[in-house]
Design a protein around this motif. Sequence first.
Motif, PDB file in Angstrom:
ATOM      1  N   SER A 192      18.645   6.857  46.737  1.00  0.00           N
ATOM      2  CA  SER A 192      19.613   5.771  46.538  1.00  0.00           C
ATOM      3  C   SER A 192      20.602   6.113  45.446  1.00  0.00           C
ATOM      4  CB  SER A 192      18.888   4.463  46.208  1.00  0.00           C
ATOM      5  OG  SER A 192      18.129   4.589  45.012  1.00  0.00           O
ATOM      6  N   SER A 193      20.131   6.787  44.387  1.00  0.00           N
ATOM      7  CA  SER A 193      21.012   7.238  43.307  1.00  0.00           C
ATOM      8  C   SER A 193      20.263   8.236  42.444  1.00  0.00           C
ATOM      9  CB  SER A 193      21.483   6.051  42.451  1.00  0.00           C
ATOM     10  OG  SER A 193      20.380   5.424  41.837  1.00  0.00           O
ATOM     11  N   GLY A 194      20.932   9.318  42.060  1.00  0.00           N
ATOM     12  CA  GLY A 194      20.274  10.333  41.247  1.00  0.00           C
ATOM     13  C   GLY A 194      19.023  10.824  41.931  1.00  0.00           C
ATOM     14  N   ASP A 195      17.895  10.783  41.209  1.00  0.00           N
ATOM     15  CA  ASP A 195      16.618  11.162  41.834  1.00  0.00           C
ATOM     16  C   ASP A 195      15.793   9.924  42.181  1.00  0.00           C
ATOM     17  OD1 ASP A 195      15.831  10.287  39.360  1.00  0.00           O
ATOM     18  OD2 ASP A 195      14.542  12.003  38.915  1.00  0.00           O
ATOM     19  N   HIS A 196      16.451   8.770  42.250  1.00  0.00           N
ATOM     20  CA  HIS A 196      15.798   7.502  42.571  1.00  0.00           C
ATOM     21  C   HIS A 196      15.832   7.324  44.091  1.00  0.00           C
ATOM     22  CE1 HIS A 196      15.268   3.035  41.167  1.00  0.00           C
ATOM     23  NE2 HIS A 196      14.483   3.334  42.194  1.00  0.00           N
ATOM     24  N   SER A 197      14.654   7.195  44.715  1.00  0.00           N
ATOM     25  CA  SER A 197      14.560   7.050  46.163  1.00  0.00           C
ATOM     26  C   SER A 197      13.738   5.827  46.511  1.00  0.00           C
ATOM     27  CB  SER A 197      13.920   8.301  46.783  1.00  0.00           C
ATOM     28  OG  SER A 197      14.674   9.461  46.502  1.00  0.00           O
ATOM     29  N   VAL A 198      14.021   5.237  47.684  1.00  0.00           N
ATOM     30  CA  VAL A 198      13.321   4.029  48.104  1.00  0.00           C
ATOM     31  C   VAL A 198      13.145   4.045  49.614  1.00  0.00           C
ATOM     32  CG1 VAL A 198      15.462   2.691  48.298  1.00  0.00           C
ATOM     33  CG2 VAL A 198      13.296   1.499  47.927  1.00  0.00           C
ATOM     34  N   ALA A 199      12.023   3.510  50.094  1.00  0.00           N
ATOM     35  CA  ALA A 199      11.750   3.379  51.525  1.00  0.00           C
ATOM     36  C   ALA A 199      11.795   1.897  51.880  1.00  0.00           C
ATOM     37  CB  ALA A 199      10.399   3.994  51.873  1.00  0.00           C
ATOM     38  N   CYS A 200      13.011   1.377  52.089  1.00  0.00           N
ATOM     39  CA  CYS A 200      13.181  -0.054  52.385  1.00  0.00           C
ATOM     40  C   CYS A 200      14.535  -0.237  53.063  1.00  0.00           C
ATOM     41  CB  CYS A 200      13.119  -0.875  51.107  1.00  0.00           C
ATOM     42  SG  CYS A 200      13.509  -2.632  51.317  1.00  0.00           S
TER      43      CYS A 200
END
Length: 328
Positions: free
Chosen positions: A312-320
């Motif tokens: 989603s941004s930088g190394d921030h990821s989400v499964a939604c």
Amino acid sequence: MSILKVDSLVTELRIADRHFPVVNDVSFTLEKGETLAIVGESGCGKSMLAMSLLRILPEPLARIGSGRILFDDRDLAEAGVDEMRTIRGKRMSIIFQDPMASLNPVETIGNQIAEMICEHEDISRRDARKKAIELLRMVRLPDAEKRVDEYPHRLSGGMCQRVMIAMALACRPEILIADEPTTALDVTIQAQILALLSNLQSETGAAVILITHNLAIVAQIADRLLVMYAGEIVESGTVASVFGNPRHPYTRQLIDAIPKGTGPIEGEIGRLAEIRGSVPALDQRERGCNFSQRCDCAVARCRTDKPVLKQSSGDHSVACFVAQSEAA
């Protein structure tokens, strides 16, 4: 520099004559010297993931179904028993959450530490005992020279956990897995154990995988964070990014459930937030998002399609799906 890379790991548990994924398509990397926290409720697959990494699954009840565990360019998912014996305890070690259940009640703590050392080093029993005493000093166990000949039942829970840490660090492993290392301890001893782990990590340079359900601990000592739910990673990123901007509804509810001093009396803890429902059983997991039945943000797609972890941004990821559409 990555010391461990887990790629699409699936660990299966056999129920009756079927196998169900208890760790499902999990991927992550661990950098040298960092602390990676893995959080989630009981039943989310955190401990099964730890046992998978060390290949200590209760076979044939559990097995690695697919995926890779790359350590020093070797796939541990395919390693044989003898090869894992040379790695487990020497290069990768684990601290379990219940030290009293992990220590042998009929052996002195000194003998148990010495046995670990002799398993991996060409050393005499006498020198191994001396090293055991040094290790007990290193983990700040009082009167190490006397305690080395004590049996586990003569020690407190906090002392036994220090013994477990000494055993885990006996051969200076490159990776240390701490599975709920403070669960059975009171708050004061918890703080001492966490400070000890942090100091020892600085001294030895080991990378740490911290498995916990306590987000307050994560905020204190971790660098990066993986949020697991029903065997899957639903959010990942630096601790600062995940705490500062939690994207997945499950992560937000976990953070909201952290006790805060908001009661009517100054300093009193107010009513705790809760996550309704519970983690679904292995044979009741959804075709779509496993959290959809407990999620206030769920849309129709959440119940039919499986969200995948996306940056989603930088190394921030989400499964939604909802969080991903908001980011887009």
